[in-house]
Design a protein around this motif. Structure first.
Motif, mmCIF file in Angstrom:
data_model
loop_
_atom_site.group_PDB
_atom_site.id
_atom_site.type_symbol
_atom_site.label_atom_id
_atom_site.label_comp_id
_atom_site.label_asym_id
_atom_site.label_seq_id
_atom_site.Cartn_x
_atom_site.Cartn_y
_atom_site.Cartn_z
ATOM 1 N N ALA A 75 -5.759 -6.121 11.973
ATOM 2 C CA ALA A 75 -4.799 -6.919 12.580
ATOM 3 C C ALA A 75 -4.128 -6.118 13.776
ATOM 4 O O ALA A 75 -3.273 -6.674 14.719
ATOM 5 N N ALA A 76 -4.056 -4.782 13.753
ATOM 6 C CA ALA A 76 -3.108 -3.923 14.548
ATOM 7 C C ALA A 76 -3.488 -3.813 15.833
ATOM 8 O O ALA A 76 -4.757 -3.858 16.142
ATOM 9 N N ALA A 77 -2.721 -3.907 17.202
ATOM 10 C CA ALA A 77 -2.919 -3.826 18.416
ATOM 11 C C ALA A 77 -2.821 -2.322 19.001
ATOM 12 O O ALA A 77 -3.109 -1.884 20.122
ATOM 13 N N GLY A 78 -1.935 -1.563 18.356
ATOM 14 C CA GLY A 78 -1.580 -0.248 18.592
ATOM 15 C C GLY A 78 -2.441 0.882 18.646
ATOM 16 O O GLY A 78 -3.612 0.908 17.946
ATOM 17 N N ASP A 79 -2.131 1.927 19.375
ATOM 18 C CA ASP A 79 -3.226 3.058 19.421
ATOM 19 C C ASP A 79 -2.523 4.112 18.455
ATOM 20 O O ASP A 79 -3.205 5.257 18.165
ATOM 21 N N THR A 80 -1.355 3.780 17.952
ATOM 22 C CA THR A 80 -0.712 4.642 16.822
ATOM 23 C C THR A 80 -0.588 3.623 15.478
ATOM 24 O O THR A 80 0.140 2.767 15.854
ATOM 25 N N LEU A 81 -0.959 3.966 14.546
ATOM 26 C CA LEU A 81 -0.924 3.346 13.436
ATOM 27 C C LEU A 81 0.139 3.892 12.435
ATOM 28 O O LEU A 81 0.026 5.108 11.960
ATOM 29 N N VAL A 82 1.079 3.380 11.925
ATOM 30 C CA VAL A 82 2.046 4.068 10.771
ATOM 31 C C VAL A 82 2.141 3.108 9.642
ATOM 32 O O VAL A 82 2.542 1.718 9.772
ATOM 33 N N PHE A 83 1.818 3.476 8.495
ATOM 34 C CA PHE A 83 1.648 2.871 7.218
ATOM 35 C C PHE A 83 2.962 2.921 6.320
ATOM 36 O O PHE A 83 3.144 4.156 6.118
ATOM 37 N N VAL A 84 3.632 2.030 6.303
ATOM 38 C CA VAL A 84 4.881 2.128 5.521
ATOM 39 C C VAL A 84 5.397 1.328 4.133
ATOM 40 O O VAL A 84 4.982 -0.066 4.392
ATOM 41 N N ASP A 85 5.529 1.685 3.114
ATOM 42 C CA ASP A 85 5.653 0.951 1.923
ATOM 43 C C ASP A 85 6.714 0.094 2.395
ATOM 44 O O ASP A 85 7.856 0.427 3.014
ATOM 45 N N ALA A 86 6.813 -1.049 1.613
ATOM 46 C CA ALA A 86 7.867 -2.171 1.735
ATOM 47 C C ALA A 86 9.295 -1.642 1.110
ATOM 48 O O ALA A 86 10.265 -2.060 1.161
#
Length: 237
Positions: A75-86
């Motif tokens: 679903a992401a549109a960015g060229d940088t992805l940052v996965f963060v737990d809630a």
């Protein structure tokens, strides 16, 4: 643009501060960004709180952390992805260091893990050892993993054969496609799993893993630490 991807299952209690910290860090970094909360079969107010905080909510029904993270990446549109737990707070300086690493040519990375909340001294010693071990092995704690979208695509994303340990597999996959860094800068995650699960629970999990190895990680069975009923300590997180 940065795409923050936050997988969440029944995280109404903690997700608000997590999203607020991401807003603060991204604004300080001066980058365009989006917040994506992948709401995985929650039956509490997780989705409502996330939407009110300005996140785009992607509903799924997986109860499978690797698949949930991958749904956010799609679903992401960015060229940088940052996965963060809630349940994880990302300081301004840590995000800046992550972006600097990517700008310097890294494919991805993670950060030093801190746990907020009360811990016994033995738990703090073990945490320091685990943190050191992860850094030496160049493995990102799953609560905070960053990468370029190109490196994510090249690595194949999170391995959906695993219901836990997907962060280890993803770290190694990213390292095969470029430089992988574990920052000295920290993120702060909840210590609730240590406080609300007994020492016997953790020893039982280690014993099951010693017997079944990776086979233990390929279903939710035996992984109550991640997939059991959510446990909270109302006064301390």
């Amino acid at each position: 643009m940065i795409s923050f991807i936050v997988p969440a299952h029944n995280e109404a209690r903690l997700i608000g501060p997590t999203l607020e910290a991401l807003h603060t860090a991204a604004l300080a970094a001066g980058r365009r960004y989006e917040l994506i909360v992948v709401d995985d079969a929650s039956d509490d107010d997780t989705a409502r709180i996330a939407a009110a905080a300005g996140a785009r909510v992607v509903p799924v029904e997986y109860r499978h952390i690797a698949a949930t993270r991958n749904a956010g990446a799609r679903a992401a549109a960015g060229d940088t992805l940052v996965f963060v737990d809630a349940d994880t707070l990302v300081p301004v300086g840590t995000l800046r260091d992550a972006l600097d690493a990517l700008d310097g040519g890294a494919a991805g990375g993670g950060a030093r893990l801190q746990l907020h909340g009360r811990l016994r001294w033995v738990q703090r010693v073990v945490l320091r050892f685990v943190t050191w071990l992860l850094r030496i092995a160049r493995i990102a704690p799953g609560c905070f993993v960053f990468c370029t979208a190109a490196a994510y695509a090249a690595s194949g994303g999170f391995d959906e054969r695993y219901y836990a340990g997907e962060d280890v597999a993803f770290s190694r996959a990213l390292a095969r496609h470029g430089r992988f860094v574990v920052l000295r800068a920290p993120v702060s995650s909840s210590a609730r799993k240590l406080r609300t699960h007994s020492l016997l629970d953790h020893l039982r999990l280690l014993a099951h893993f010693a017997r079944r190895r990776r086979g233990l990680l390929r279903s939710r069975q035996g992984l109550d630490l991640w997939y059991g009923e959510r446990r909270h300590e109302p006064d301390h997180d």
